[in-house]
Design a protein around this motif. Sequence first.
Motif, PDB file in Angstrom:
ATOM      1  N   PHE A  61       0.834  -1.204   0.000  1.00  0.00           N
ATOM      2  CA  PHE A  61       0.000   0.000   0.000  1.00  0.00           C
ATOM      3  C   PHE A  61       0.866   1.250   0.000  1.00  0.00           C
ATOM      4  CE2 PHE A  61      -2.481   3.205   2.432  1.00  0.00           C
ATOM      5  CZ  PHE A  61      -3.542   3.348   1.557  1.00  0.00           C
ATOM      6  N   LYS A  62       1.918   1.261   0.805  1.00  0.00           N
ATOM      7  CA  LYS A  62       2.775   2.445   0.912  1.00  0.00           C
ATOM      8  C   LYS A  62       3.479   2.767  -0.400  1.00  0.00           C
ATOM      9  CE  LYS A  62       5.142   1.272   4.631  1.00  0.00           C
ATOM     10  NZ  LYS A  62       6.086   1.414   5.786  1.00  0.00           N
ATOM     11  N   LYS A  63       3.657   1.759  -1.269  1.00  0.00           N
ATOM     12  CA  LYS A  63       4.319   1.987  -2.557  1.00  0.00           C
ATOM     13  C   LYS A  63       3.499   2.906  -3.478  1.00  0.00           C
ATOM     14  CE  LYS A  63       6.763  -2.452  -2.585  1.00  0.00           C
ATOM     15  NZ  LYS A  63       6.813  -3.798  -3.207  1.00  0.00           N
ATOM     16  N   LEU A  64       2.219   3.064  -3.164  1.00  0.00           N
ATOM     17  CA  LEU A  64       1.349   3.917  -3.975  1.00  0.00           C
ATOM     18  C   LEU A  64       1.567   5.409  -3.704  1.00  0.00           C
ATOM     19  CD1 LEU A  64      -1.948   1.879  -3.530  1.00  0.00           C
ATOM     20  CD2 LEU A  64      -0.820   2.302  -5.719  1.00  0.00           C
ATOM     21  N   PHE A  65       2.368   5.727  -2.680  1.00  0.00           N
ATOM     22  CA  PHE A  65       2.447   7.106  -2.210  1.00  0.00           C
ATOM     23  C   PHE A  65       3.878   7.574  -1.978  1.00  0.00           C
ATOM     24  CE2 PHE A  65      -1.333   5.020  -0.586  1.00  0.00           C
ATOM     25  CZ  PHE A  65      -2.331   5.863  -1.032  1.00  0.00           C
ATOM     26  N   ARG A  66       3.981   8.898  -1.896  1.00  0.00           N
ATOM     27  CA  ARG A  66       5.163   9.509  -1.290  1.00  0.00           C
ATOM     28  C   ARG A  66       4.861   9.630   0.201  1.00  0.00           C
ATOM     29  NH1 ARG A  66       6.993  14.845  -0.475  1.00  0.00           N
ATOM     30  NH2 ARG A  66       5.242  15.767  -1.600  1.00  0.00           N
ATOM     31  N   ILE A 135      -3.752  14.691  -1.945  1.00  0.00           N
ATOM     32  CA  ILE A 135      -3.142  14.883  -3.270  1.00  0.00           C
ATOM     33  C   ILE A 135      -2.512  16.270  -3.308  1.00  0.00           C
ATOM     34  CG2 ILE A 135      -3.507  14.823  -5.768  1.00  0.00           C
ATOM     35  CD1 ILE A 135      -4.244  12.201  -4.393  1.00  0.00           C
ATOM     36  N   GLU A 136      -1.241  16.346  -3.682  1.00  0.00           N
ATOM     37  CA  GLU A 136      -0.585  17.642  -3.794  1.00  0.00           C
ATOM     38  C   GLU A 136      -0.948  18.310  -5.129  1.00  0.00           C
ATOM     39  OE1 GLU A 136       3.619  17.206  -2.855  1.00  0.00           O
ATOM     40  OE2 GLU A 136       3.067  17.723  -0.790  1.00  0.00           O
ATOM     41  N   ARG A 137      -0.637  19.586  -5.236  1.00  0.00           N
ATOM     42  CA  ARG A 137      -1.017  20.348  -6.430  1.00  0.00           C
ATOM     43  C   ARG A 137      -0.422  19.763  -7.708  1.00  0.00           C
ATOM     44  NH1 ARG A 137      -0.207  26.461  -4.019  1.00  0.00           N
ATOM     45  NH2 ARG A 137      -2.000  26.441  -2.607  1.00  0.00           N
ATOM     46  N   ASN A 138       0.755  19.142  -7.572  1.00  0.00           N
ATOM     47  CA  ASN A 138       1.399  18.553  -8.751  1.00  0.00           C
ATOM     48  C   ASN A 138       0.866  17.160  -9.083  1.00  0.00           C
ATOM     49  OD1 ASN A 138       2.472  16.949  -6.768  1.00  0.00           O
ATOM     50  ND2 ASN A 138       4.605  17.534  -7.104  1.00  0.00           N
ATOM     51  N   GLY A 139      -0.144  16.720  -8.298  1.00  0.00           N
ATOM     52  CA  GLY A 139      -0.754  15.422  -8.562  1.00  0.00           C
ATOM     53  C   GLY A 139      -0.177  14.271  -7.760  1.00  0.00           C
ATOM     54  N   LEU A 143       1.004   9.893   1.518  1.00  0.00           N
ATOM     55  CA  LEU A 143       0.519   9.206   2.714  1.00  0.00           C
ATOM     56  C   LEU A 143       1.268   9.815   3.889  1.00  0.00           C
ATOM     57  CD1 LEU A 143      -1.049   6.991   4.234  1.00  0.00           C
ATOM     58  CD2 LEU A 143       0.828   5.419   3.693  1.00  0.00           C
ATOM     59  N   LYS A 144       0.544  10.512   4.739  1.00  0.00           N
ATOM     60  CA  LYS A 144       1.169  11.205   5.863  1.00  0.00           C
ATOM     61  C   LYS A 144       1.053  10.364   7.129  1.00  0.00           C
ATOM     62  CE  LYS A 144       1.548  15.873   7.754  1.00  0.00           C
ATOM     63  NZ  LYS A 144       0.990  17.235   7.672  1.00  0.00           N
ATOM     64  N   HIS A 145       2.201  10.082   7.740  1.00  0.00           N
ATOM     65  CA  HIS A 145       2.251   9.376   9.022  1.00  0.00           C
ATOM     66  C   HIS A 145       2.451  10.442  10.100  1.00  0.00           C
ATOM     67  CE1 HIS A 145       4.081   5.432   7.148  1.00  0.00           C
ATOM     68  NE2 HIS A 145       3.227   6.031   6.329  1.00  0.00           N
TER      69      HIS A 145
END
Length: 203
Positions: A61-66, A135-139, A143-145
């Motif tokens: 799941f974490k691989k989907l995000f920064r 979602i950030e402005r750049n798309g 995922l914020k911990h």
Amino acid sequence: MYKVFVNEKKLLISKNPENLEKVLNYESFTTLEIALDLLQNTSTSELNVYGEQIEIIWEEFKKLFRIIEAAGGIVNKPNGDILFIRRLGKWDLPKGKMEKGESREESAIREIEEETNLQNVELRDFINTTYHIYIERNGDRVLKHTHWFEMFFDGEDTSKPQLEEGITEVAWKNTTQIEDEVFPNTFQNIKLIINDFWDTKSK
């Protein structure tokens, strides 16, 4: 299990199926993408992805995000009041992104001092970690911990809002005020961590 909030909707990743609105058995990485799509683009308000290998599912799941790491605190006084900030019309707890080289504890204390101007806050116990997606402005999908700590304060109240960060108010709230004023106008992960904190205090 892991609770993640997606636009204030709940995604629960667990070992066994939970009684939520929608339940998906984890089969592959695609299951997670389907779950996110349902929460972001349909009326589904809560969803459970379950599977035996929960830690593997979480890593996938974490691989989907920064990933962004943050820390914050539940600051309470001897009478039990808790310190809240008001930002963009919603009640929140002081927190913020960890800086390079900081420990979680150092970050939590720094953010409280910066956002509330409260000094000499005593760090106590780690409470829990909350997770939310935006979602950030750049798309970019983030995922914020956020790692939460119990803090204690029993000194001169120098609290004032950090206006340059969009904080308009700092206020101490008792249990009744939290339930009547804060909970109707805050974020799901804030309710979650406050309730976790209260649970630890009642044991």
